[in-house]
Every structure is written in structure tokens, then in C-alpha cells.
Design a protein around this motif. Structure first.
Motif, PDB file in Angstrom:
ATOM      1  N   GLY A  23      89.965  42.109 -17.364  1.00  0.00           N
ATOM      2  CA  GLY A  23      90.396  43.655 -17.886  1.00  0.00           C
ATOM      3  C   GLY A  23      90.338  43.709 -19.408  1.00  0.00           C
ATOM      4  N   VAL A  25      92.678  43.203 -21.536  1.00  0.00           N
ATOM      5  CA  VAL A  25      93.759  42.365 -22.027  1.00  0.00           C
ATOM      6  C   VAL A  25      93.850  40.806 -21.168  1.00  0.00           C
ATOM      7  CG1 VAL A  25      96.042  41.944 -22.547  1.00  0.00           C
ATOM      8  CG2 VAL A  25      94.903  44.144 -23.601  1.00  0.00           C
ATOM      9  N   ARG A  26      93.848  41.123 -19.854  1.00  0.00           N
ATOM     10  CA  ARG A  26      93.879  39.895 -19.085  1.00  0.00           C
ATOM     11  C   ARG A  26      92.883  39.450 -18.342  1.00  0.00           C
ATOM     12  NH1 ARG A  26      98.740  41.739 -19.525  1.00  0.00           N
ATOM     13  NH2 ARG A  26      97.830  43.993 -19.214  1.00  0.00           N
ATOM     14  N   LEU A  28      91.470  37.220 -15.246  1.00  0.00           N
ATOM     15  CA  LEU A  28      92.060  36.635 -13.785  1.00  0.00           C
ATOM     16  C   LEU A  28      91.204  35.631 -13.225  1.00  0.00           C
ATOM     17  CD1 LEU A  28      93.513  39.281 -13.909  1.00  0.00           C
ATOM     18  CD2 LEU A  28      93.247  39.494 -11.242  1.00  0.00           C
ATOM     19  N   VAL A  41      96.600  34.168  -7.307  1.00  0.00           N
ATOM     20  CA  VAL A  41      95.674  34.410  -8.496  1.00  0.00           C
ATOM     21  C   VAL A  41      96.361  34.037  -9.655  1.00  0.00           C
ATOM     22  CG1 VAL A  41      96.499  36.807  -8.859  1.00  0.00           C
ATOM     23  CG2 VAL A  41      94.223  36.169  -9.389  1.00  0.00           C
ATOM     24  N   HIS A  83     105.163  40.020  -8.200  1.00  0.00           N
ATOM     25  CA  HIS A  83     104.147  39.422  -7.835  1.00  0.00           C
ATOM     26  C   HIS A  83     103.968  37.776  -8.448  1.00  0.00           C
ATOM     27  CE1 HIS A  83     101.064  40.012 -11.318  1.00  0.00           C
ATOM     28  NE2 HIS A  83     102.335  40.149 -11.624  1.00  0.00           N
ATOM     29  N   CYS A 104     100.232  34.199  -9.651  1.00  0.00           N
ATOM     30  CA  CYS A 104     100.785  35.196  -8.792  1.00  0.00           C
ATOM     31  C   CYS A 104     100.281  35.231  -7.434  1.00  0.00           C
ATOM     32  CB  CYS A 104     100.492  36.489  -9.644  1.00  0.00           C
ATOM     33  SG  CYS A 104     101.120  36.670 -11.444  1.00  0.00           S
ATOM     34  N   ARG A 106      98.318  37.300  -4.920  1.00  0.00           N
ATOM     35  CA  ARG A 106      96.993  37.961  -4.964  1.00  0.00           C
ATOM     36  C   ARG A 106      97.431  39.169  -4.216  1.00  0.00           C
ATOM     37  NH1 ARG A 106      92.159  35.718  -2.717  1.00  0.00           N
ATOM     38  NH2 ARG A 106      92.435  33.882  -4.104  1.00  0.00           N
ATOM     39  N   MET A 109      95.620  45.525  -5.014  1.00  0.00           N
ATOM     40  CA  MET A 109      96.083  46.579  -5.811  1.00  0.00           C
ATOM     41  C   MET A 109      95.858  48.173  -5.287  1.00  0.00           C
ATOM     42  SD  MET A 109      97.672  44.551  -8.113  1.00  0.00           S
ATOM     43  CE  MET A 109      98.242  45.564  -9.174  1.00  0.00           C
ATOM     44  N   GLU A 113      97.527  54.149 -11.406  1.00  0.00           N
ATOM     45  CA  GLU A 113      98.495  53.982 -12.604  1.00  0.00           C
ATOM     46  C   GLU A 113      99.695  54.609 -12.452  1.00  0.00           C
ATOM     47  OE1 GLU A 113      96.936  52.466 -15.700  1.00  0.00           O
ATOM     48  OE2 GLU A 113      95.332  51.719 -14.629  1.00  0.00           O
ATOM     49  N   LYS A 159      92.900  55.128 -12.478  1.00  0.00           N
ATOM     50  CA  LYS A 159      92.400  54.021 -13.366  1.00  0.00           C
ATOM     51  C   LYS A 159      90.864  54.160 -13.612  1.00  0.00           C
ATOM     52  CE  LYS A 159      93.168  49.153 -13.404  1.00  0.00           C
ATOM     53  NZ  LYS A 159      94.236  49.093 -14.339  1.00  0.00           N
ATOM     54  N   LYS A 212     103.958  52.420 -17.646  1.00  0.00           N
ATOM     55  CA  LYS A 212     102.848  52.450 -16.502  1.00  0.00           C
ATOM     56  C   LYS A 212     103.304  51.040 -15.838  1.00  0.00           C
ATOM     57  CE  LYS A 212      99.287  50.428 -16.789  1.00  0.00           C
ATOM     58  NZ  LYS A 212      97.991  49.974 -17.149  1.00  0.00           N
ATOM     59  N   GLU A 214     101.744  48.954 -12.034  1.00  0.00           N
ATOM     60  CA  GLU A 214     100.957  49.059 -11.037  1.00  0.00           C
ATOM     61  C   GLU A 214     101.516  48.002  -9.990  1.00  0.00           C
ATOM     62  OE1 GLU A 214      96.785  47.665 -11.991  1.00  0.00           O
ATOM     63  OE2 GLU A 214      97.071  48.315 -14.326  1.00  0.00           O
TER      64      GLU A 214
HETATM   65  P1  ATP Z   1      94.648  48.575 -18.740  1.00  0.00           P
HETATM   66  O1  ATP Z   1      95.811  47.858 -18.010  1.00  0.00           O
HETATM   67  O2  ATP Z   1      94.964  48.531 -20.087  1.00  0.00           O
HETATM   68  O3  ATP Z   1      94.048  49.645 -18.285  1.00  0.00           O
HETATM   69  P2  ATP Z   1      93.001  46.862 -17.550  1.00  0.00           P
HETATM   70  O4  ATP Z   1      93.479  47.435 -16.267  1.00  0.00           O
HETATM   71  O5  ATP Z   1      91.420  47.206 -17.896  1.00  0.00           O
HETATM   72  O6  ATP Z   1      93.436  47.540 -18.768  1.00  0.00           O
HETATM   73  P3  ATP Z   1      93.933  44.292 -17.588  1.00  0.00           P
HETATM   74  O7  ATP Z   1      95.506  44.903 -17.660  1.00  0.00           O
HETATM   75  O8  ATP Z   1      93.621  43.725 -18.777  1.00  0.00           O
HETATM   76  O9  ATP Z   1      92.880  45.390 -17.335  1.00  0.00           O
HETATM   77  O10 ATP Z   1      93.674  43.328 -16.538  1.00  0.00           O
HETATM   78  C1  ATP Z   1      94.498  42.990 -15.312  1.00  0.00           C
HETATM   79  C2  ATP Z   1      93.902  43.437 -13.955  1.00  0.00           C
HETATM   80  O11 ATP Z   1      94.556  42.509 -13.174  1.00  0.00           O
HETATM   81  C3  ATP Z   1      94.186  44.909 -13.577  1.00  0.00           C
HETATM   82  O12 ATP Z   1      92.992  45.139 -12.752  1.00  0.00           O
HETATM   83  C4  ATP Z   1      95.215  44.576 -12.484  1.00  0.00           C
HETATM   84  O13 ATP Z   1      95.233  45.673 -11.492  1.00  0.00           O
HETATM   85  C5  ATP Z   1      94.664  43.324 -11.796  1.00  0.00           C
HETATM   86  N1  ATP Z   1      96.245  42.767 -11.253  1.00  0.00           N
HETATM   87  C6  ATP Z   1      97.169  42.294 -11.832  1.00  0.00           C
HETATM   88  N2  ATP Z   1      97.990  41.838 -11.101  1.00  0.00           N
HETATM   89  C7  ATP Z   1      97.195  41.333  -9.950  1.00  0.00           C
HETATM   90  C8  ATP Z   1      97.541  40.821  -8.940  1.00  0.00           C
HETATM   91  N3  ATP Z   1      99.018  40.152  -8.366  1.00  0.00           N
HETATM   92  N4  ATP Z   1      96.618  40.634  -7.907  1.00  0.00           N
HETATM   93  C9  ATP Z   1      95.371  41.330  -8.167  1.00  0.00           C
HETATM   94  N5  ATP Z   1      95.180  41.975  -9.064  1.00  0.00           N
HETATM   95  C10 ATP Z   1      95.881  42.068 -10.114  1.00  0.00           C
END
Ligand code: ATP
Ligand code: MG
Length: 305
Positions: A23, A25-26, A28, A41, A83, A104, A106, A109, A113, A159, A212, A214
Motif C-alpha cells: 500500500g 505505507v505498508r 504485506l 500475514v 489482528h 497478524c 490474515r 478486509m 474505510e 477505499k 479511520k 479498517e
Molecule cells: P491508506 O491506508 O493510506 O489508504 P493503503 O490502504 O494504500 O493506504 P497501506 O495502509 O499502506 O495501504 O497498506 C495496508 C494494507 O493492508 C491495506 O490494504 C489493508 O487493508 C491491508 N491489511 C491490513 N491488515 C490486514 C490483515 N490483517 N489482513 C489482510 N490485509 C490487511
């Protein structure tokens, strides 16, 4: 998923884990040994920073660790199931990302948001000025930028793809996407998290204007579970309570220096051009890093190691 493209290419190669998604910032990863880490995950927070819907070419040192440590602290404070399975090498986190990674569950999702707002600003303010509502919820007249709402409201958004703006949707839209029962649970959990966190932040002299979160469905427990990061400067608006003053934009805790510099003449960047923003000067990077660390230290009461 093409791991060779864009900022996904910066995701580290980690032994035992396969990179599956990046994403803004993160990054996976999925376990190579599914038996050792069933339904798990690895969520790794990078030092990337986004502003105005762009992921910047500059990174903020330690930001990934601040986001992860602050999220973990909040997960402990909140009474909602989350998670997190583990954070140490013994739990399966590769040594090179310890501190900014969590093993975490998996989750499946929800494509929503989940936002709670206790104060009016940003996209909420824009809708209010045009229609007197936020996500179709009617608000009292006479509110200004930064006004406190009579009670916190659930203002979901859908999203968007990377580079696009998330779009405010109504509660009805959420019921259409996930069904009546899940929608009600998402709303109630989101508001409960906001209320809990708002009280904790207030004791520290920080206003939690909005946040926010998720959620996803845990395939093992069947429970709606809190995922991603929580209550960080990236997912929330934190304002200093001592300088809060409705009727103007409130200085943001984290990205203020970045936004101020990007929109200043000095950067030479035209926000409406569609061009990528330029690299940040060293002093903007350093002051932004200090802001993230300050948010962590003020909220948790701990020194950032
Ligand atoms: P933003 O949150 O700023 O809109 P983004 O959604 O593009 O950015 P990141 O937050 O960088 O992305 O990436 C994290 C991603 O991992 C998200 O798509 C989120 O839904 C997903 N995610 C987080 N936790 C889990 C989980 N436990 N299992 C599966 N997917 C996850
Ligand atoms: Mg995210």
C-alpha cells in the motif's frame, strides 16, 4: 500483483515470507510455511510518507517504527478484538524488520474505510458547507472548520486506488456493501474506538478530531476484527488541545511541515499539475520525524527508543 513496480520495489526481501502487496505505507507478506503460520500475514510499516494523494520520494526515518509501536500501544488500550498475533523474532518477525512489523491474522478486509469524526474538518467540512450534512447525516447550522460536533458520527468512505481520493459514502451504502448486521457492527465498533481513544488522548492534551480504522473478518474466530494500523498520525487527526480554535484550519500534528513546504513557492511544485512532488529538504524531513516521535511520546507517555 507486480512487485517490481513503483514503491513496491522498495519492500525488503524477507526470509520465510513472500511479498504480496504494497500500500502507500505498508508492505504485506504471506508465510512460505503456511503450517508454521496458519492464516497469518506479516504487516511491515515502511518509512514512506504520503501527502496530497502522492507517495513522496523522500522517506521519514523511524516513521515505520513509530506507526507500529503506537498502533501496538493502542491495540492494548482498546477493548475491541484486533489482528495482532506477535511482534518478536520468536513469533516469526524477521530480525531486520523487528519494531516495525507485526505477524497478524490474515483478515478478509471489508472494503470500507471506517471513519469516526468528533470534529468537523477536511472532506466532512466540504460536504457540510455544500449540503449541511456529512455522509448524509444532518448536522446543526453554524459549524466552522474545527468545530466540535454534538456527538461523534460514523462517516464511512470507499477505499480508492492509489493516487485517487477516498470517497465519502452513506451508511445505506455500507449496508448495501456488507449487509445490515456487519454494517451496524462496523459503525458501533468504530464509534466505540473513537470514544475510548478520544478520552485517552484528551487526558494527554491532544484532541482526536477524527480517525479511520479498517476491519476484516477473522476466518478462524468468525469475528469482525480490527486490522491495519490504529490511531496513528497517518490515520487520525490529532490537534494540540491548547491551540485548538474553531474557525480556522488547525495545525496538524504530523504532516504540517510537509504540506506547508510542498505548497510554498520554495518547493516549485504545482499541486494541480499532476506532477510528482519534489524531494523534501533535510530540515523538513527532520522536523516531520520529530513530530511523529512527539505524537508517540505524548500519547503513550513512553520515551521512543
Ligand atoms: P491508506 O491506508 O493510506 O489508504 P493503503 O490502504 O494504500 O493506504 P497501506 O495502509 O499502506 O495501504 O497498506 C495496508 C494494507 O493492508 C491495506 O490494504 C489493508 O487493508 C491491508 N491489511 C491490513 N491488515 C490486514 C490483515 N490483517 N489482513 C489482510 N490485509 C490487511
Ligand atoms: Mg491503509
Amino acid at each position: 500483483f507486480d512487485a517490481s513496480k513503483g514503491f513496491a520495489a522498495q519492500a525488503p526481501v524477507l526470509e520465510g515470507w513472500t511479498h504480496v502487496y504494497s500500500g502507500k505505507v505498508r508492505d504485506l507478506y504471506e508465510p512460505q510455511d503456511e503450517q508454521a503460520f496458519p492464516d497469518a500475514v506479516l504487516v511491515v510499516a515502511s518509512d514512506r510518507i504520503s501527502a496530497y494523494d502522492h507517495v513522496l520520494s523522500s522517506t521519514i526515518p523511524d516513521k515505520g517504527r513509530v506507526l507500529t509501536q503506537l498502533s501496538l500501544w493502542w491495540f492494548e488500550q482498546l477493548s475491541v478484538p484486533n489482528h495482532v498475533l506477535g511482534t518478536t523474532v520468536e513469533d516469526g518477525v524477521p530480525a531486520e524488520v523487528v519494531g516495525r512489523a507485526m505477524v497478524c491474522r490474515r483478515l478478509e478486509m471489508y472494503p470500507v474505510e471506517c471513519i469516526a469524526r468528533g470534529y468537523l474538518t477536511g472532506s466532512g467540512l466540504a460536504e457540510y458547507r455544500e449540503h449541511g450534512t456529512v455522509c448524509a447525516i444532518r448536522l446543526p447550522e453554524g459549524l466552522e472548520d474545527g468545530s466540535r460536533l454534538p456527538e461523534a458520527v460514523f462517516t464511512p468512505s470507499a477505499k480508492a486506488e492509489v493516487g485517487e481520493h477516498d470517497e465519502n459514502i452513506t451508511y445505506e451504502d455500507v449496508t448495501g456493501m456488507v449487509g445490515d448486521d456487519a454494517a451496524a457492527r462496523l459503525r458501533d465498533l468504530t464509534l466505540a474506538i473513537y470514544r475510548e481513544a478520544e478520552g485517552i488522548a484528551r487526558e494527554r492534551g491532544i484532541i482526536l478530531a477524527d480517525t479511520k480504522v479498517e476491519f476484516g473478518l477473522d476466518p478462524v474466530t468468525g469475528e469482525i476484527t480490527l486490522g491495519d494500523e490504529v490511531l496513528t498520525p497517518d490515520s487520525s487527526r490529532f490537534w494540540d488541545a491548547s491551540t485548538w480554535e474553531p474557525g480556522r484550519a488547525q495545525p496538524s500534528f504530523d504532516k504540517q511541515y510537509v504540506r506547508d513546504w510542498l505548497t510554498s513557492a520554495e518547493s516549485g511544485w504545482d499541486r494541480s499539475s499532476g506532477d510528482e512532488p519534489p524531494a523534501l529538504p533535510a530540515d523538513v524531513v527532520e522536523r516531520t520525524r520529530a513530530r511523529y516521535v512527539e505524537a508517540y511520546e505524548r500519547l503513550t507517555g513512553r520515551a521512543f527508543a
